[in-house]
Design a protein around this motif. Sequence first.
Motif, PDB file in Angstrom:
ATOM      1  N   CYS A  21       0.814  -1.217   0.000  1.00 53.53           N
ATOM      2  CA  CYS A  21       0.000   0.000   0.000  1.00 53.53           C
ATOM      3  C   CYS A  21       0.847   1.265   0.000  1.00 53.53           C
ATOM      4  N   ALA A  22       2.119   1.146   0.272  1.00 49.63           N
ATOM      5  CA  ALA A  22       2.980   2.327   0.289  1.00 49.63           C
ATOM      6  C   ALA A  22       3.070   2.969  -1.083  1.00 49.63           C
ATOM      7  N   ALA A  23       2.896   2.181  -2.142  1.00 50.94           N
ATOM      8  CA  ALA A  23       3.017   2.701  -3.501  1.00 50.94           C
ATOM      9  C   ALA A  23       1.669   3.061  -4.116  1.00 50.94           C
ATOM     10  N   LEU A  35      -6.392   4.087   8.619  1.00 52.58           N
ATOM     11  CA  LEU A  35      -5.831   3.014   9.429  1.00 52.58           C
ATOM     12  C   LEU A  35      -4.396   3.297   9.850  1.00 52.58           C
ATOM     13  N   GLU A  36      -4.070   2.825  11.042  1.00 49.19           N
ATOM     14  CA  GLU A  36      -2.697   2.874  11.532  1.00 49.19           C
ATOM     15  C   GLU A  36      -1.890   1.764  10.846  1.00 49.19           C
ATOM     16  N   PRO A  37      -0.549   1.870  10.854  1.00 43.20           N
ATOM     17  CA  PRO A  37       0.272   0.862  10.160  1.00 43.20           C
ATOM     18  C   PRO A  37      -0.034  -0.578  10.565  1.00 43.20           C
ATOM     19  N   ALA A  38      -0.224  -0.838  11.860  1.00 43.93           N
ATOM     20  CA  ALA A  38      -0.510  -2.205  12.299  1.00 43.93           C
ATOM     21  C   ALA A  38      -1.859  -2.677  11.763  1.00 43.93           C
ATOM     22  N   MET A  40      -3.275  -1.491   9.046  1.00 41.42           N
ATOM     23  CA  MET A  40      -3.104  -1.618   7.599  1.00 41.42           C
ATOM     24  C   MET A  40      -2.499  -2.974   7.250  1.00 41.42           C
ATOM     25  N   ALA A  41      -1.580  -3.428   8.072  1.00 37.76           N
ATOM     26  CA  ALA A  41      -0.954  -4.723   7.829  1.00 37.76           C
ATOM     27  C   ALA A  41      -1.993  -5.840   7.872  1.00 37.76           C
ATOM     28  N   GLU A  42      -2.949  -5.727   8.788  1.00 38.81           N
ATOM     29  CA  GLU A  42      -4.009  -6.745   8.860  1.00 38.81           C
ATOM     30  C   GLU A  42      -4.931  -6.656   7.657  1.00 38.81           C
ATOM     31  N   LEU A  43      -5.192  -5.429   7.199  1.00 40.32           N
ATOM     32  CA  LEU A  43      -6.066  -5.280   6.041  1.00 40.32           C
ATOM     33  C   LEU A  43      -5.456  -5.919   4.800  1.00 40.32           C
ATOM     34  N   THR A  44      -4.144  -5.777   4.629  1.00 45.75           N
ATOM     35  CA  THR A  44      -3.516  -6.342   3.436  1.00 45.75           C
ATOM     36  C   THR A  44      -3.628  -7.856   3.382  1.00 45.75           C
TER      37      THR A  44
END
Length: 246
Positions: A21-23, A35-38, A40-44
């Motif tokens: 998602c960074a790109a 979303l917070e980074p943690a 976001m990691a779960e969403l991916t």
Amino acid sequence: MVHPESLRVVSQRLGALPAPCAACDVRERNFCAVLEPAEMAELTRILTEAQVPPHGTLFREGEPADFVMNITRGAVKLYKLLADGRRQVLGFRFAGDFIGLTAGPDYSYSAEALSETRVCRFGRRRLDALRERFGRIDRRLLELSVDELAATQEQLVLLGRKHAEEKLVSFLLLLGQAQVRRGEPGEPIVLPMNRSDIADYLGLTIETVSRTFTTLRKRGLIALDDTTHVRVLDRAALEALATGTG
């Protein structure tokens, strides 16, 4: 779901990719921006990407609403088929927009790609589970629902009191404003949809839409670089037309 006949590429689950998602060029406009980074990691981990060619179907009205989708590239047409076989275009969605969310178990409309389109897909049940854990997702989806309601109200005005010229001019100006909100240049106004799509959205015939484009061009209000790009030559006059004062 994205139909097999429409699907060109489906990536592996993005949770296996490095910082996918960074790109993303439109992340700040998507629901996941909150979303917070943690989180976001779960969403991916529940996310897959799909690429759909022009005129490819993302989902059809009446099918089980198993997926919701973020558009990350391209443009999509939303429509319903009426009982008499006619088509009503409900709206157009672009990169950064969210589609497929419905109150019932089935999709209430169909979605078709207007151009080469990429979407992030989320299984509805798995996303619902995350919504229960991360309240900020629900708040963001509520904001998007309010935007959807505002777009519906705009369409009702277009279909109601305005005549053909006012409808088309209002539509063009709204498209230009939407480009600016997406961080794109306001001109030229890009039309990924064809004249038939515009007619079915505005409640006009194709002939009326084409004739109105020609009239606006001959009056020196717009220039048509081609069928998909419109340049505004006299914005004040167009805005007056849109409000019925021109």
